[in-house]
Design a protein around this motif. Structure first.
Motif, mmCIF file in Angstrom:
data_model
loop_
_atom_site.group_PDB
_atom_site.id
_atom_site.type_symbol
_atom_site.label_atom_id
_atom_site.label_comp_id
_atom_site.label_asym_id
_atom_site.label_seq_id
_atom_site.Cartn_x
_atom_site.Cartn_y
_atom_site.Cartn_z
ATOM 1 N N ALA A 117 0.814 -1.220 0.000
ATOM 2 C CA ALA A 117 0.000 0.000 0.000
ATOM 3 C C ALA A 117 0.846 1.267 0.000
ATOM 4 C CB ALA A 117 -0.912 0.000 1.213
ATOM 5 N N ASN A 118 2.076 1.133 0.475
ATOM 6 C CA ASN A 118 2.968 2.280 0.648
ATOM 7 C C ASN A 118 2.431 3.269 1.696
ATOM 8 O OD1 ASN A 118 5.429 3.439 0.113
ATOM 9 N ND2 ASN A 118 4.586 4.865 -1.391
ATOM 10 N N ILE A 119 1.588 2.762 2.558
ATOM 11 C CA ILE A 119 1.083 3.570 3.684
ATOM 12 C C ILE A 119 0.677 2.590 4.767
ATOM 13 C CG2 ILE A 119 -1.313 3.617 2.780
ATOM 14 C CD1 ILE A 119 -0.902 6.681 4.073
ATOM 15 N N ASP A 120 0.786 3.006 6.025
ATOM 16 C CA ASP A 120 0.364 2.021 7.037
ATOM 17 C C ASP A 120 -0.957 2.406 7.684
ATOM 18 O OD1 ASP A 120 0.933 3.890 8.951
ATOM 19 O OD2 ASP A 120 2.799 2.953 9.612
ATOM 20 N N ARG A 121 -1.479 1.446 8.436
ATOM 21 C CA ARG A 121 -2.782 1.580 9.081
ATOM 22 C C ARG A 121 -2.873 2.831 9.953
ATOM 23 N NH1 ARG A 121 -3.835 -1.849 13.467
ATOM 24 N NH2 ARG A 121 -1.861 -1.067 14.267
ATOM 25 N N ASP A 122 -1.799 3.090 10.731
ATOM 26 C CA ASP A 122 -1.865 4.207 11.677
ATOM 27 C C ASP A 122 -1.987 5.557 10.966
ATOM 28 O OD1 ASP A 122 -1.743 2.364 13.662
ATOM 29 O OD2 ASP A 122 0.409 2.594 14.036
ATOM 30 N N ALA A 123 -1.363 5.657 9.810
ATOM 31 C CA ALA A 123 -1.449 6.919 9.057
ATOM 32 C C ALA A 123 -2.879 7.138 8.557
ATOM 33 C CB ALA A 123 -0.477 6.889 7.886
ATOM 34 N N ILE A 124 -3.553 6.041 8.238
ATOM 35 C CA ILE A 124 -4.950 6.164 7.772
ATOM 36 C C ILE A 124 -5.840 6.596 8.939
ATOM 37 C CG2 ILE A 124 -6.911 4.891 6.786
ATOM 38 C CD1 ILE A 124 -4.722 3.184 5.333
ATOM 39 N N ILE A 125 -5.615 6.000 10.096
ATOM 40 C CA ILE A 125 -6.397 6.384 11.289
ATOM 41 C C ILE A 125 -6.212 7.886 11.562
ATOM 42 C CG2 ILE A 125 -6.528 6.129 13.814
ATOM 43 C CD1 ILE A 125 -6.025 3.139 13.427
ATOM 44 N N LYS A 126 -4.962 8.327 11.436
ATOM 45 C CA LYS A 126 -4.645 9.731 11.698
ATOM 46 C C LYS A 126 -5.342 10.648 10.678
ATOM 47 C CE LYS A 126 -0.478 12.065 12.978
ATOM 48 N NZ LYS A 126 0.982 12.007 12.832
ATOM 49 N N ALA A 127 -5.294 10.235 9.425
ATOM 50 C CA ALA A 127 -5.933 11.044 8.369
ATOM 51 C C ALA A 127 -7.434 11.149 8.616
ATOM 52 C CB ALA A 127 -5.658 10.417 7.012
ATOM 53 N N SER A 136 -7.750 8.852 -0.477
ATOM 54 C CA SER A 136 -6.735 9.902 -0.608
ATOM 55 C C SER A 136 -5.382 9.441 -0.041
ATOM 56 C CB SER A 136 -7.188 11.178 0.096
ATOM 57 O OG SER A 136 -7.078 11.023 1.491
ATOM 58 N N CYS A 137 -5.433 8.493 0.873
ATOM 59 C CA CYS A 137 -4.195 7.989 1.476
ATOM 60 C C CYS A 137 -3.355 7.205 0.466
ATOM 61 C CB CYS A 137 -4.506 7.132 2.695
ATOM 62 S SG CYS A 137 -5.195 8.098 4.032
ATOM 63 N N TRP A 138 -3.993 6.787 -0.606
ATOM 64 C CA TRP A 138 -3.261 6.109 -1.687
ATOM 65 C C TRP A 138 -2.894 7.118 -2.791
ATOM 66 C CZ3 TRP A 138 -5.581 3.169 1.778
ATOM 67 C CH2 TRP A 138 -5.141 1.852 1.969
ATOM 68 N N GLY A 139 -3.039 8.422 -2.428
ATOM 69 C CA GLY A 139 -2.713 9.445 -3.420
ATOM 70 C C GLY A 139 -3.789 9.615 -4.459
ATOM 71 N N ASP A 140 -5.032 9.248 -4.063
ATOM 72 C CA ASP A 140 -6.141 9.323 -5.008
ATOM 73 C C ASP A 140 -6.911 10.614 -4.765
ATOM 74 O OD1 ASP A 140 -8.218 8.936 -6.674
ATOM 75 O OD2 ASP A 140 -8.881 7.029 -5.839
ATOM 76 N N GLY A 141 -6.560 11.677 -5.455
ATOM 77 C CA GLY A 141 -7.300 12.939 -5.309
ATOM 78 C C GLY A 141 -6.734 13.823 -4.224
ATOM 79 N N MET A 142 -7.106 13.530 -2.950
ATOM 80 C CA MET A 142 -6.760 14.454 -1.872
ATOM 81 C C MET A 142 -5.549 13.964 -1.086
ATOM 82 S SD MET A 142 -10.644 14.396 -0.687
ATOM 83 C CE MET A 142 -10.425 15.254 0.867
ATOM 84 N N GLY A 143 -4.465 13.752 -1.744
ATOM 85 C CA GLY A 143 -3.282 13.141 -1.131
ATOM 86 C C GLY A 143 -2.770 13.861 0.108
ATOM 87 N N GLU A 144 -3.132 15.153 0.232
ATOM 88 C CA GLU A 144 -2.588 15.907 1.378
ATOM 89 C C GLU A 144 -3.094 15.400 2.725
ATOM 90 O OE1 GLU A 144 -6.334 18.062 0.171
ATOM 91 O OE2 GLU A 144 -4.702 17.019 -0.815
ATOM 92 N N ASN A 145 -4.149 14.575 2.757
ATOM 93 C CA ASN A 145 -4.652 14.075 4.032
ATOM 94 C C ASN A 145 -3.711 13.101 4.704
ATOM 95 O OD1 ASN A 145 -7.257 15.296 4.391
ATOM 96 N ND2 ASN A 145 -7.768 14.275 2.480
ATOM 97 N N CYS A 146 -2.852 12.456 3.935
ATOM 98 C CA CYS A 146 -2.000 11.421 4.500
ATOM 99 C C CYS A 146 -0.550 11.832 4.365
ATOM 100 C CB CYS A 146 -2.230 10.095 3.792
ATOM 101 S SG CYS A 146 -3.801 9.421 4.254
ATOM 102 N N GLY A 147 -0.046 12.431 5.423
ATOM 103 C CA GLY A 147 1.324 12.919 5.340
ATOM 104 C C GLY A 147 2.374 11.840 5.520
ATOM 105 N N GLU A 148 1.972 10.642 5.919
ATOM 106 C CA GLU A 148 2.980 9.687 6.376
ATOM 107 C C GLU A 148 3.175 8.516 5.434
ATOM 108 O OE1 GLU A 148 2.692 8.630 10.414
ATOM 109 O OE2 GLU A 148 2.464 10.703 11.042
ATOM 110 N N LEU A 149 3.349 8.798 4.186
ATOM 111 C CA LEU A 149 3.669 7.724 3.251
ATOM 112 C C LEU A 149 4.991 7.095 3.663
ATOM 113 C CD1 LEU A 149 2.699 9.381 -0.139
ATOM 114 C CD2 LEU A 149 1.476 7.588 1.056
ATOM 115 N N LEU A 150 5.096 5.799 3.504
ATOM 116 C CA LEU A 150 6.323 5.126 3.961
ATOM 117 C C LEU A 150 7.505 5.462 3.072
ATOM 118 C CD1 LEU A 150 4.880 1.610 4.778
ATOM 119 C CD2 LEU A 150 5.429 3.434 6.356
#
Ligand code: PLP
Length: 388
Positions: A302-312, A374-388
């Motif tokens: 995914a190139n992102i982890d669960r905790d970053a999604i919770i945070k977003a 958005s956490c996968w960079g789909d549209g509103m990528g700024e919501n997920c600052g913690e890409l791995l």
């Protein structure tokens, strides 16, 4: 800045008839831990799950404590328990002075693995060290592999106790999880599929069991005009007012199950294409309620982890949670025995529960989906600052 209305994980959802029953409770003046609403709730609940008897109590935890005492769990005993569960399943064992032995999950249901039980019961039988009971948890609305585990418990004479706190409304081969063991327990905590704000139920076909747990739950008061006590009891009965809420809620249980399943399907449709996402499987042997929509996120794919999604999600005022932290990883249960453990550990590391409230609007649902995507960079990528 406009703050969006909070979206909760699984908030209460009243059905409409609750106030009618509460008014009846007030009119009868049974504002007490006994009364006609409790009697009716027990009867209606037993009918719905297909059990002979039911006893309403103050919580699912109290229900489990009473049942474990009834099946003879006492100081120094061992009790097998799913490691992947909420802490109450194990705490009730400790209340009896017994020791939980934790058992890992199987990947197909996320519930207790029958192969581990088979191996462990056979090994312990040779050493005369079988547990007194086994607490089988049906997690997130998903039935465990009940037949396999019940067979093993019967063969080795281990009392089967079902923790169906999260599984009201589920089915297992046309029967209801919670009605297979010596007794089953349910919870009506605020986040459950139906709620009484707080409460629990014990069901069983054993009339003596139900009579005895009801007696203990009512301070173990012996029959006498004065207050006579020959056994230790508890104040564990359900309030008549709360039972009134439960009666109203019971009427919409079927609707709630279908709504929960629909929410799961909608999340699946909107998110399953994202790399690294896997939704909680539904086992072939049961029909889950999908009480919470759960999924795992593989951080490498995914190139992102669960905790970053919770945070977003939290940044957008949306509640989500990691899946349960296994009991053998809890500081409280450090040093307690664990059989296996890797499956539950992996689900915990990657698992996420998404908002699954049955009153969630389409607009709210869309908000959740768009933040996750958005956490996968789909549209509103700024919501997920913690890409791995
Ligand atoms: C698996 C499980 N067991 C037991 C309980 C305890 O129920 P209660 O909160 O009603 O005490 C809960 C939930 O709260 C639960 O999720």
């Amino acid at each position: 800045m406009k703050i969006n209305k909070r979206i909760f994980l699984s908030p209460p959802h009243m059905g409409g008839q609750e106030l009618k029953y509460i008014n009846e409770a007030f009119a009868s003046n049974y504002i007490a831990p006994v009364g006609p609403q409790v009697d009716a709730f027990e009867k209606e609940f037993a009918e719905i799950v297909g059990a002979q008897y039911a006893a309403a109590v103050s919580s699912g935890t109290a229900a489990l404590h009473l049942v474990l005492r009834y099946v003879g769990v006492e100081q120094g005993d061992e009790v097998f328990c799913s490691t992947f569960t909420f802490v109450a399943s194990a705490n009730a064992i400790m209340y009896q002075g017994a020791r939980p032995v934790f058992v890992d999950s199987e990947p197909r249901s996320w519930n207790m693995d029958p192969e581990l039980i088979e191996h462990e019961f056979s090994r312990r039988a040779k050493k005369n060290r079988l547990p007194k009971a086994l607490v089988l948890v049906h997690l997130y609305g998903q039935p465990s592999d009940i037949d396999s585990i019940k067979q093993l418990c019967d063969n080795y004479e281990v009392a089967l106790v079902e923790d169906a706190a999260e599984a009201l409304g589920a089915t297992y081969k046309d029967k209801v999880p919670g009605t297979f063991g010596r007794a089953g327990i349910f919870s009506f905590n605020g986040n459950k599929i139906i709620t009484t704000s707080g409460g629990g139920m014990i069901v069983s076909d054993d009339e003596e069991l139900i009579k005895k747990v009801r007696f203990w739950a009512t301070q173990a008061r012996d029959p006498a005009a004065h207050y006579e006590h020959s056994e230790l009891g508890y104040n564990y009965r359900m309030s008549n007012v709360l039972a009134a809420i439960g009666r109203g809620q019971l009427q919409v249980l079927g609707e709630r199950v279908e709504a929960k399943r629909k929410i799961f399907q909608k999340y699946f449709d909107k998110l399953h294409d994202l790399p690294g996402i896997d939704f909680m499987p539904e086992s072939s042997f049961g029909r889950s309620t999908r009480w919470l929509t759960c999924l795992t996120i593989d951080p490498v794919k995914a190139n992102i982890d669960r905790d970053a999604i919770i945070k977003a999600l939290e940044t957008e005022n949306i509640e989500s949670r990691p899946t349960w932290k296994p009991m053998h990883l809890q500081p409280l249960y450090k040093g307690y025995e664990i059989i296996g453990g890797a499956v539950a550990e992996e689900i915990f590391e990657k698992g996420l529960c998404l908002p699954s409230g049955t009153a969630m609007t389409d607009e709210e649902f869309q908000r959740v989906v768009s933040i996750v995507r958005s956490c996968w960079g789909d549209g509103m990528g700024e919501n997920c600052g913690e890409l791995l």
